[in-house]
Structure formats: structure tokens, C-alpha cells
Enzyme design. Sequence first.
Site, mmCIF file in Angstrom:
data_model
loop_
_atom_site.group_PDB
_atom_site.id
_atom_site.type_symbol
_atom_site.label_atom_id
_atom_site.label_comp_id
_atom_site.label_asym_id
_atom_site.label_seq_id
_atom_site.Cartn_x
_atom_site.Cartn_y
_atom_site.Cartn_z
ATOM 1 N N GLU A 92 40.948 60.646 -14.317
ATOM 2 C CA GLU A 92 40.228 61.423 -13.304
ATOM 3 C C GLU A 92 39.052 62.124 -13.984
ATOM 4 O OE1 GLU A 92 42.559 63.282 -10.353
ATOM 5 O OE2 GLU A 92 40.977 64.664 -9.729
ATOM 6 N N GLU A 118 44.345 72.180 -4.240
ATOM 7 C CA GLU A 118 43.875 70.859 -3.829
ATOM 8 C C GLU A 118 45.053 69.956 -3.451
ATOM 9 O OE1 GLU A 118 41.248 69.778 -7.107
ATOM 10 O OE2 GLU A 118 39.616 70.905 -6.162
ATOM 11 N N ARG A 140 47.943 76.938 -13.992
ATOM 12 C CA ARG A 140 46.505 77.007 -13.703
ATOM 13 C C ARG A 140 46.195 77.940 -12.533
ATOM 14 N NH1 ARG A 140 43.764 72.281 -12.393
ATOM 15 N NH2 ARG A 140 41.977 72.473 -13.773
ATOM 16 N N ASP A 196 33.854 76.088 -10.262
ATOM 17 C CA ASP A 196 34.465 74.896 -10.822
ATOM 18 C C ASP A 196 33.498 74.192 -11.777
ATOM 19 O OD1 ASP A 196 36.043 72.737 -11.278
ATOM 20 O OD2 ASP A 196 35.722 71.785 -9.331
ATOM 21 N N GLU A 245 39.787 78.089 -19.634
ATOM 22 C CA GLU A 245 39.695 76.629 -19.468
ATOM 23 C C GLU A 245 38.236 76.190 -19.431
ATOM 24 O OE1 GLU A 245 42.396 74.597 -16.640
ATOM 25 O OE2 GLU A 245 40.708 73.348 -16.047
ATOM 26 N N GLU A 262 31.805 66.496 -15.800
ATOM 27 C CA GLU A 262 31.921 66.168 -14.374
ATOM 28 C C GLU A 262 30.674 66.558 -13.582
ATOM 29 O OE1 GLU A 262 35.344 67.903 -12.483
ATOM 30 O OE2 GLU A 262 34.717 67.221 -10.497
ATOM 31 N N TRP A 280 35.125 72.433 1.419
ATOM 32 C CA TRP A 280 35.408 72.871 0.055
ATOM 33 C C TRP A 280 34.941 74.290 -0.279
ATOM 34 C CZ3 TRP A 280 38.614 69.745 -2.634
ATOM 35 C CH2 TRP A 280 38.761 68.443 -2.156
HETATM 36 O O1 GCW Z 1 36.647 69.972 -10.050
HETATM 37 C C1 GCW Z 1 37.825 69.524 -9.567
HETATM 38 C C2 GCW Z 1 37.809 68.061 -9.825
HETATM 39 C C3 GCW Z 1 39.163 67.446 -9.642
HETATM 40 C C4 GCW Z 1 40.140 68.195 -10.538
HETATM 41 C C5 GCW Z 1 40.126 69.665 -10.168
HETATM 42 C C6 GCW Z 1 41.027 70.513 -11.059
HETATM 43 C C7 GCW Z 1 42.077 67.364 -11.656
HETATM 44 O O2 GCW Z 1 36.854 67.458 -8.996
HETATM 45 O O3 GCW Z 1 39.058 66.100 -9.967
HETATM 46 O O4 GCW Z 1 41.435 67.651 -10.449
HETATM 47 O O5 GCW Z 1 38.844 70.165 -10.304
HETATM 48 O O6 GCW Z 1 40.516 71.132 -11.975
HETATM 49 O O7 GCW Z 1 42.220 70.560 -10.823
#
Ligand code: GCW
Length: 615
Positions: free
Chosen positions: A116, A242, A275, A321, A343, A349, A479
Site C-alpha cells: 500500500e 478508515e 495509532r 496526513d 510517525e 505518498e 474525507w
Molecule cells: O494516508 C492514508 C493512506 C492510506 C493509509 C492511511 C494510514 C495504510 O492513503 O493508504 O493506510 O493513511 O496511515 O493508515
Amino acid sequence: MKQTPRRTWLPWLDVDVPGYCTSPAETAAFELEAGCASLGIRVPRLSLDASMGDGYEIIQTNEGTTIAGGETGILYGTYAWMEAQAVGEPAPAGIQRPFYPLRMLDCWDNADGSVERGYAGRSLWFEGGRLTWDGARVRQLGRMLASVGINALCINNVNVHGAADNLIEDEGLPSLSRFARALQPFGVRLMVSVNFAQPMRHGIDTADPLDPRVRDWWRLRAEAVWRAVPDLAGFLVKADSEHRPGPFTYGRSHAEGANMLARAIAPHGGALVWRAFVYNCGQDWRDARTDRPMAAYDTYAPLDGQFDDNVILQVKYGPFDFQVREPVSPALLGLRRTRLALELQLAQEYTGQQIDLYAMNPMWRELAEDLPPERVCAVAAVSNLGRDDNYTGHPFAAVNLYGYGKYAWNPRIDPETVIRRWARLTYRLPKPQEDALTDMLMGSREVYEKYTAPLGLCWMVEPGTHYGPNPMGYEFSPWGTYHRADRHAVGIDRTSSGTGFTLQFPPELRDRWESPESCPDRLLLFFHRLPYDYRMRDGRTLIQRIYDDHFEGAEEVAAMAEQLAGLALPEPDRTEAGERMALQLKNAREWRDVVNTFFHRLSGIDDEQGRIIFP
Ligand code: GCW
């Protein structure tokens, strides 16, 4: 034909660590013999002092060099000494110890072999639902991690799904155990991400953390897991985030959920890493009161002090994020009675996907200005690794793995020193070229920021893939990531008179960000909603600054492309870096034109310099 393995920043270690080394001390002895032969220098003496743990000391006397250290320290000292020899600089003097005892790399690898948000090929250890790996490559990886002091590897995606559920089941434990042994010689302990609802696969009709059946199931499971992997570093959990299962389903708090798991594993000495990436991912865009960056603090501040000692709450550095520009997460500052891990994300990404250049140490250094390193007790970074021959997709993206290890060892380390060191170890270029590469990487984040995010405005990316521009992509989505640009203004007022986000911060930061006059430009649109003709400190209007940044960013990429072409990189790095740079240039121009056109159409205000903005 089998290709010569790529050796990233350790090119002089041209003999693989053999499979028969079983401990870090044995690895250290092997590496010294082989490394010194390749560098043409005398082999130092090793002196094991278990009480030193991760620490080491390099002692130089007339009789020669001694590397003293604990079981892992001796290996870290070995690499530190060889690195110094390879670049011709003095080895670190005095006793060296890492700032953070737990230095984690979190891999988002799925059991089917995909990764991922992975930009360097498939997983190095999963395929077809199973743990399976190439021993030689895993030993090369172990060496890379140990050489920068990373000591915990979480091997599977926090979104635990498919066959990954089996990792901690009886059928998965033998291979987990073998994999743990493969990394032991490098002082790297495994971690696994677990599914909060795992007991429900065993006929229990709930995952309620207060249900005794659930508690007992986890207690027995933890016993079985640690019997198979006695040095497992812990479990990592993404819950109620999520669409992952979690305690909220049962009306329980995250302290109740985390503590239940923490108690199951406590007898075995592991950490329960939980988390804090919890927010409403099903928001209605019409709802202007819910402000996503506030979510982690709102969820966890009331629980401060309620977590067991072996729980570590892992918080992303920013409240959104992993965007290119965010303020520090207020949860990292506000929870004073909870053990916290910071983290980071090496996987690029939102930051160019290992196509665009983006070296991270300068950004982590900036973070330390608002987040004193001692506020957290551990660090984690989402991995940028994959099965690609060069491990990181872009050969230069290795700078972030190298730099992360150095940062985790010493969060106050100077970013330029790290980047230059990586460049010198990896390429040994003539000095002016090394300077050019170092400068290029040092400035890469700022350049990326200029052609993408305007002044702290996040989320103008293509939804789903997160590469390339799409200013309206997230605007009406669930989101919680909106900029609400209209023909007059852009941004969300997150001050005390807006959503109140600034109130989550300690007074010094709150005051700085509360008014546009004192808020630094780079965060202006994160905290404020401002009209396009707002006058910035330097006299430019807001809209002009957006245009300028985007034009400059794209020009700076063109300049980087020229610099890159002038570097005498070895193949295949030269070709790989060149190909990716061509894509970055295309990406930068696309961002420039899309963002400028977007704001020009809305505002109707022309660029003062009359540059091309497409209608
Ligand atoms: O930013 C988002 C990502 C997901 C990711 C999530 C997370 C693993 O798009 O792909 O999932 O964060 O950090 O849990």
C-alpha cells in the site's frame, strides 16, 4: 543473468553477510573482516560489553582501534567506524547512544505481495499470501537497517487484511519465527500489525475489549506468538480508522481497547503501538463545523494518563496526513502523560512518489523547532522499500531511509551533514558535483512545495493515487479535506474565531498562528481564510505569491534537471534518476498550470508579470 546487488550507501561492503551469522556480534566480526579488506585498512578489535546495549565507543590507541559496545552496539559501532573510514572523516568520539530506544520502520506490505502506497515494487517478503523471501536480499536489507541503527521492522500493513490475518495464527507462526531469525543477526526485531477484530475469526461474536472471552483469546494468542518469536518487538494497531474495526463499535474508549491488548502482551515484554490516526472519513462537505485536523487531539486528549505503561500512542507528525506542509500535530504536544511515538512517512505518498525528488531531513529538523525531540519516546517511519533492484524506486530516495536512521539516532542532527554523507558514501563524486547533489536534495522539499501546495493549503492532489494536481478533487468528498476556494478567498479559518483548531496548541504556538500577521507564510492558508488581494509581509498579494511560487517551482525543477545531467553518476542510477527527473519536470509543469489556472479562473486576477496562465 543475475544482476550485481545494489549496495545503496554501503558500496564497499561488496561481500554479502553469510547466512551462518546468527548474532549482531558475529555480523560485526564478519563485516569488519570483509569491509576492511575492501577498504584496504587494518581490522579493529571488537569488545563486547552487554551492559552497553545499543551503545558503543570507538577507542583509538597506538596499538590500533577497538570497537566496544553492547550486543547491538558493537554492530552499530562497526558500521559507524567503517562509514567514517569510507568518507575519510574521524569516527564519532566518546560513548554513542541512540536518542530513541525504539526506532521503527513500518511497512505497509500486504500478504499478496502488493505494498500500500509503495513506490519501489512489490514486497520484499510477502507473495501469494505467504511470507517468503530471498535470503540474500533480506540480509542486504538487514545490513542497510543496522548500518543506520533501525531496530524494529513492522512487516505488514496496518490495514490488516486477506492472508495477513494468518501471521499470528498457528499456521503463520513458523514462518514468522524464521523471518525473525533472518533479521536477528542485524539487531532488527520484528513487529506485526494486528486486526483488532481477530478473535471474531474464532467463533467469538464480538471484539469488545471488555469481554472476558476476547481478553482471554488475546492473552493465549500472545503467549503462542511470543513462544514462536520471543524477541518480537510488539503489535501495531490501526483501530477505528478508515473503516478498520476498533473499540468504538462497542462503545469503548481507545484506552480500553489498547490496554486490553497491552495486558495480553505485557508478560512477554512487547510494546503495544496504537495509532492515533482517527478521524471521520465519512464527513459531509456541507458540515463546516467538523474540522479534520482537530480529530486526534479531540479523541486522545481526554484519555491522557489512562494508557498502560507498555502502550505507545503513535501520532503522525501533522494533524492531517503526511502533507508537504502541516503544523505539528497538537496531540504530540498536548498529551503529557502518555508515551508517544512520532510517525513519519518515507514512502512519498503525497510528496512525489519516489519520482519527484524530496529529501526529508530538512523537514524533520524544522519539526523539531516546534516539537522538542524529548516529547516522544519512540519514532516510526512508513517504509519506502520494495523489491526494486535499488530498493527505493528512485536511487536518491534511499537518502530518506539513511536519513531516518540518522535522525532516529540523533533527532538534532544537521540535515545537510546527513545528506552530504549519504551522497559521499553512495557516489564518491568530485567535490563540486557532490555539492550540487547535496544542494539539490537539500532544496528538494521546498521546490516540491512551491509547485504543489500553496502556502500550507493541502489536498489539491488527485484523489486515490495522490500524485498530480486536482484542486477540486477532495472538495466535495467525505474525507474532511477542504479548501473552500471561491472567487474572493481561499482557506479555512482554523483560529479561535473559526473552527478553534489553534486552541488545541500551547499558548506560544497558538499566538503565533492565530493571526495572519504573525503566522509564517508557509502555513498561512493552513490556518486562515484570506482574500486573494490580502497583502503579505513582503508586499505581494496572496494570489501573486501563489502564482510566483508555482512559476518558480517549475523553473527550479528545470534547473535541477540540468544539474542532474551534469553529475557523473554510475549506471544504472544515472539512467533511473534521469528518467524520473523527466517525469518530475512534466509533473511540476502540470501542477503549475493547473493550480495557476484554477486560481486565475476563480479570482479573475492576472499575474503581475504577465506570464502564461492558460485560460
Ligand atoms: O494516508 C492514508 C493512506 C492510506 C493509509 C492511511 C494510514 C495504510 O492513503 O493508504 O493506510 O493513511 O496511515 O493508515
